[in-house]
Design a protein around this motif. Structure first.
Motif, mmCIF file in Angstrom:
data_model
loop_
_atom_site.group_PDB
_atom_site.id
_atom_site.type_symbol
_atom_site.label_atom_id
_atom_site.label_comp_id
_atom_site.label_asym_id
_atom_site.label_seq_id
_atom_site.Cartn_x
_atom_site.Cartn_y
_atom_site.Cartn_z
ATOM 1 N N LEU A 22 0.816 -1.201 0.000
ATOM 2 C CA LEU A 22 0.000 0.000 0.000
ATOM 3 C C LEU A 22 0.845 1.243 0.000
ATOM 4 O O LEU A 22 1.941 1.269 0.556
ATOM 5 C CB LEU A 22 -0.893 -0.008 1.231
ATOM 6 C CG LEU A 22 -2.004 -1.058 1.227
ATOM 7 C CD1 LEU A 22 -2.556 -1.241 2.611
ATOM 8 C CD2 LEU A 22 -3.089 -0.619 0.259
ATOM 9 N N THR A 23 0.293 2.283 -0.613
ATOM 10 C CA THR A 23 0.923 3.588 -0.552
ATOM 11 C C THR A 23 1.084 4.042 0.894
ATOM 12 O O THR A 23 2.075 4.682 1.232
ATOM 13 C CB THR A 23 0.076 4.603 -1.362
ATOM 14 O OG1 THR A 23 0.057 4.194 -2.722
ATOM 15 C CG2 THR A 23 0.663 5.993 -1.292
ATOM 16 N N LEU A 32 -1.471 11.334 1.468
ATOM 17 C CA LEU A 32 -1.432 9.995 0.889
ATOM 18 C C LEU A 32 -1.542 10.064 -0.640
ATOM 19 O O LEU A 32 -0.823 9.384 -1.365
ATOM 20 C CB LEU A 32 -2.579 9.170 1.473
ATOM 21 C CG LEU A 32 -2.636 7.703 1.060
ATOM 22 C CD1 LEU A 32 -1.379 6.971 1.487
ATOM 23 C CD2 LEU A 32 -3.870 7.036 1.673
ATOM 24 N N ARG A 33 -2.444 10.912 -1.119
ATOM 25 C CA ARG A 33 -2.571 11.072 -2.570
ATOM 26 C C ARG A 33 -1.285 11.589 -3.186
ATOM 27 O O ARG A 33 -0.857 11.123 -4.233
ATOM 28 C CB ARG A 33 -3.690 12.049 -2.903
ATOM 29 C CG ARG A 33 -4.979 11.329 -2.965
ATOM 30 C CD ARG A 33 -6.090 12.172 -3.509
ATOM 31 N NE ARG A 33 -7.307 11.472 -3.124
ATOM 32 C CZ ARG A 33 -8.516 11.949 -3.255
ATOM 33 N NH1 ARG A 33 -8.700 13.139 -3.766
ATOM 34 N NH2 ARG A 33 -9.544 11.224 -2.889
ATOM 35 N N MET A 59 1.233 8.902 -3.426
ATOM 36 C CA MET A 59 0.976 8.027 -4.564
ATOM 37 C C MET A 59 1.482 8.654 -5.859
ATOM 38 O O MET A 59 2.092 7.988 -6.694
ATOM 39 C CB MET A 59 -0.515 7.723 -4.679
ATOM 40 C CG MET A 59 -0.813 6.667 -5.726
ATOM 41 S SD MET A 59 -2.577 6.493 -6.083
ATOM 42 C CE MET A 59 -2.876 7.979 -7.041
ATOM 43 N N MET A 60 1.254 9.958 -6.009
ATOM 44 C CA MET A 60 1.659 10.635 -7.240
ATOM 45 C C MET A 60 3.162 10.840 -7.325
ATOM 46 O O MET A 60 3.717 10.989 -8.408
ATOM 47 C CB MET A 60 1.026 12.025 -7.299
ATOM 48 C CG MET A 60 -0.465 12.026 -7.374
ATOM 49 S SD MET A 60 -0.949 13.746 -7.649
ATOM 50 C CE MET A 60 -2.583 13.725 -6.967
ATOM 51 N N THR A 61 3.841 10.916 -6.171
ATOM 52 C CA THR A 61 5.254 11.280 -6.158
ATOM 53 C C THR A 61 6.146 10.063 -6.303
ATOM 54 O O THR A 61 7.118 10.075 -7.049
ATOM 55 C CB THR A 61 5.598 11.985 -4.835
ATOM 56 O OG1 THR A 61 4.665 13.035 -4.626
ATOM 57 C CG2 THR A 61 7.000 12.553 -4.868
ATOM 58 N N SER A 62 5.853 9.015 -5.541
ATOM 59 C CA SER A 62 6.749 7.855 -5.570
ATOM 60 C C SER A 62 5.996 6.553 -5.311
ATOM 61 O O SER A 62 6.612 5.542 -5.013
ATOM 62 C CB SER A 62 7.873 8.036 -4.550
ATOM 63 O OG SER A 62 7.345 8.087 -3.244
ATOM 64 N N LEU A 63 4.669 6.602 -5.387
ATOM 65 C CA LEU A 63 3.788 5.433 -5.307
ATOM 66 C C LEU A 63 3.809 4.769 -3.933
ATOM 67 O O LEU A 63 2.801 4.714 -3.239
ATOM 68 C CB LEU A 63 4.114 4.426 -6.412
ATOM 69 C CG LEU A 63 3.039 3.391 -6.679
ATOM 70 C CD1 LEU A 63 1.706 4.010 -7.027
ATOM 71 C CD2 LEU A 63 3.468 2.413 -7.767
ATOM 72 N N SER A 64 4.974 4.221 -3.526
ATOM 73 C CA SER A 64 5.055 3.599 -2.212
ATOM 74 C C SER A 64 6.509 3.559 -1.785
ATOM 75 O O SER A 64 7.389 3.974 -2.528
ATOM 76 C CB SER A 64 4.456 2.194 -2.250
ATOM 77 O OG SER A 64 5.160 1.382 -3.164
ATOM 78 N N THR A 65 6.742 3.074 -0.564
ATOM 79 C CA THR A 65 8.088 3.100 0.003
ATOM 80 C C THR A 65 8.694 1.701 -0.057
ATOM 81 O O THR A 65 7.993 0.703 0.086
ATOM 82 C CB THR A 65 8.010 3.641 1.442
ATOM 83 O OG1 THR A 65 7.440 4.954 1.400
ATOM 84 C CG2 THR A 65 9.374 3.717 2.094
#
Lengths: 485, 485
Positions: free
Chosen positions: A150-151, A340-341, A344-350
């Motif tokens: 998950l993001t 959170l949005r 998601m837009m910047t790097s999706l997830s860690t």
């Protein structure tokens, strides 16, 4: 919300520190014996020992063998940096990134003595244990986990973080937490979540250069607020600024501010949160040094007093457990969905390997023991380097008395341009962080941040001595010039 | 720069494909035998076998046991999607993120059949080998590496990537490469490096929703360019747009475009690069699917034809090796220094455990073998699901013939609103990616992207059948309504 009532020994330590501050107990005075104090205050010997231990850790008293506890001589009390600098209160376009970038590059050369570094010595971290935990967790990983990650971040890690918040008396809303690529990404996401290009953001003075860079990147303008070297943001000044400007957000470090090491007292944090909540100005709280307090108890974040979801609390494991893993987070209050949005837009997830290694390490226990050792090593080294500075730097140098962390902030005599000092020091293999980095309008030209988080680096003493000599020479050189003027 | 002269067998395959396209060889025709072809063309049998293998992989011919090779029956050639959609050419404010966000969340529920997913099946990746490589590398890690880790990324990984570029005939400048948290971060950094808020960026039509989200986040405006379902961006349309608008950048996927699967021919890529270089309009090239070609040879990126450093080439390991590790990169040409600075400001550096695991895996060999297996699995599954769609979807449905990747793009009969279809499908546990996600002005209302990257998921057949039935029902329902109108 948090239970921040001091414990008995903290109360006792506070009372004695107060007595010392007020001059009732003077430098060199012997403190009442443990037995006497037990009788007078009606407390147990262990409470007194804890209180004295705390005062010792903070450098206020010292134990002398077979003699008892004494108020430490504040050899040059006039040299302690204690007045807040007065910043310009106009909004300023920010452009410090080129300089900061060069600085960061120089601190990465292992041949250079890392007094300009942003990190403590790497051997202070349990890197082997983390690697083992990571290997173990990655073996257990189910393929599904990699694409359904998950993001918001790994659920095990999120649980562990929520538990730590709860133990600190800070209950989080269920969906408040977003895992990010280090606090840096978390802070950037939070800043973007609550601002638009052209907006005004209040930052401390001096402030961490990465905050200035983030403003620059998002086309925001900075207004700096007067910041007390020991107690943080001056609330009267902040109240005035939010009256004068249309402020979109504040980005502050109430705990162990970088570079000052200031620790905002609890009452001040509470007042800060209330002041901003009343005007719905989001507070982005950078708390990456919170675990590195020299005190006996973790100072609560401003987030602990947040009743309205107005505080976006950001922290990470990079300074206290796992540098290079790039795992941080935001507890972003009512802005969490937007953060959170953006994530998601910047790097999706860690990164999953990093998150699982840290979650596994936390689950096996031992993190708090590691933190205790780390804090002790850093406190001891901070006192040691402070004494070196007092010995080797020219008269008129003033230095902060931070309540933790691993930075000292120096104000050098006016004749010393710190950027020039920085370049001269680099030429002999010593990095520093010159003061101009810490302000949007390049004030703090006579200031320097030194990293005192390298306890076993044998080069530190000679490097501090060299810096002092360079500063001394620059002071000397300036005098005849002035005489001629 | 790259040597893109086709090999003998590619030339042979191209000639035969041409003959089939022109109708000289028709569906069901037997191809000349290997021996005949050797004689006529003066090539070796292995060249012919390779050429036939290539044509078979692309679904153009098929082998029949003990009989030879035959031109495949293109059962419903009229149904292949082949005309580019004509987008509006005004600049549009972008706001697709809320919808995309909801979509991504639904695809992460393991109970939902992942036809809307952005990733192939996780079991297609060598996750155990990666975990072992990661454990091995982390044991060897020196403490100094964690705090001296460069913003540019791990040197071993950078070397391995440079070598791969060189093998593909794309020489990189020494400092061109920046490692990032997945291609998503790399693309975002590149976009920010070459634009300011309010600028116009040209994107494909349809385009990947993350590109639209990135534009939205950075307050940019989108202009969509007509994009051919098999050959990508229509250059005549692009030439017109850059004449009409002050275009700050283009964000394209010349290789296996998402969602169309279009593969820009080499000559077209070269012309694209020249067209943009002549106007100094940076090309941000998203090449995350480049390794997933159905052909025998990796299609060169547009970057291969970049003489001026004008192409910012971004890719990652997330779709072809290590989902969840979040390791991508940008080869950002003359914008590399700015991208690097933005990386430092945004997230400082990329996770060390992830970088080292991938670097270790690449060093031990086996990546290309894995890629071959992955490509084969994806090609086979794509053909299989395409046949299912032809069987179960209503008449008038058109579907792309992608040259690789793991997406099919469907144009449904006009009566079918794909967003409604998406919601009805979700209700029965099947995710899809509705077409409105792929355009700034929410066109493609009758379109659907389906993920065909789950070869061994036993639920796929029934899910595709169900989707077809829902679409069929929506078509039927619409007819009486129209009759009444």
């Amino acid at each position: 919300m948090a239970d921040n009532t001091p414990t008995r020994y903290e109360q006792l330590a506070d009372d004695m520190a107060q007595a010392i501050r007020e001059g009732l107990l003077k430098s060199g005075d012997r403190l009442p014996s443990v037995r006497q104090t037990c009788q007078r205050r009606g407390v147990s010997p262990s409470t007194v020992f804890q209180a004295y231990g705390l005062l010792e850790a903070r450098g206020i008293i010292e134990a002398r063998a077979r003699s008892g506890y004494y108020v430490r001589s504040q050899k040059r009390p006039s040299r302690a940096l204690s007045e807040p600098a007065v910043p310009r209160s106009e909004a300023t376009e920010v452009a410090v990134s080129a300089l900061a970038f060069d600085l960061l590059e120089t601190t990465r050369d292992p041949q250079v003595v890392p007094l300009g570094s942003a990190f403590p010595a790497p051997h202070l971290f349990p890197l082997d244990e983390l690697a083992r935990a990571g290997a173990r967790e990655m073996r257990k990983l189910l393929p599904e986990q990699v694409t359904t990650a998950l993001t918001v971040g790994d659920e095990g890690l999120r649980q562990a973080l929520r538990r730590r918040y709860a133990l600190q008396g800070v209950p989080l809303a269920p969906d408040e937490l977003v895992i990010a690529n280090g606090a840096m990404e978390a802070l950037n996401l939070c800043l973007q979540a609550v601002t638009s290009p052209g907006d005004i953001v209040v930052v401390e003075s001096p402030t961490f250069y990465a905050a200035l860079q983030a403003l620059e990147r998002l086309h925001l303008r900075a207004v700096e607020v007067a910041t007390d070297p020991s107690e943080g943001v001056v609330l009267e000044d902040l109240a005035r600024l939010v009256g004068e400007h249309d402020v979109a957000a504040c980005w502050f470090m109430p705990n162990l501010q970088n570079p000052l090491g200031a620790l905002m007292p609890v009452a001040r944090k509470r007042a800060l949160v209330d002041l901003l909540a009343a005007r719905s100005i989001p507070l982005i709280e950078d708390d990456v040094y919170g675990e590195l307090y020299a005190d006996v108890r973790r100072p609560p974040p401003a987030k602990a007093f947040d009743q309205t979801g107005n505080v976006l609390h950001c922290a990470s494991f990079s300074k206290c457990l796992a540098p290079g893993y790039r795992v941080g987070w935001a507890a972003a209050g009512r802005h969490a969905a937007q953060v959170l949005r953006l994530k998601m837009m910047t790097s999706l997830s860690t990164s999953i390997p990093s998150q699982l290694a840290i979650a596994g390490y936390l689950a096996q226990g031992g993190y708090d023991r590691h933190l205790r050792q780390l804090r002790e090593a850093l406190s001891t080294e901070q006192r040691r380097v402070r004494r070196l500075i007092e010995r080797h730097f020219p008269a008129g140098t003033r230095v902060t008395l931070p309540a933790g962390g691993y930075f000292l902030w120096l104000e050098l005599p006016e004749a010393v341009n710190a950027l020039e000092l920085h370049h001269r020091a680099l030429a002999i293999g010593v990095s520093t962080a010159p003061g101009v980095l810490f302000s949007a309008d390049r004030r703090f030209v006579h200031h320097l941040r030194l990293n005192v988080g390298h306890p076993d680096d044998p080069r530190i003493d000679a490097a501090v001595r060299s810096l002092g000599q360079i500063a001394e020479a620059m002071t000397r050189d300036a005098k005849p010039a002035r005489a001629h003027a």
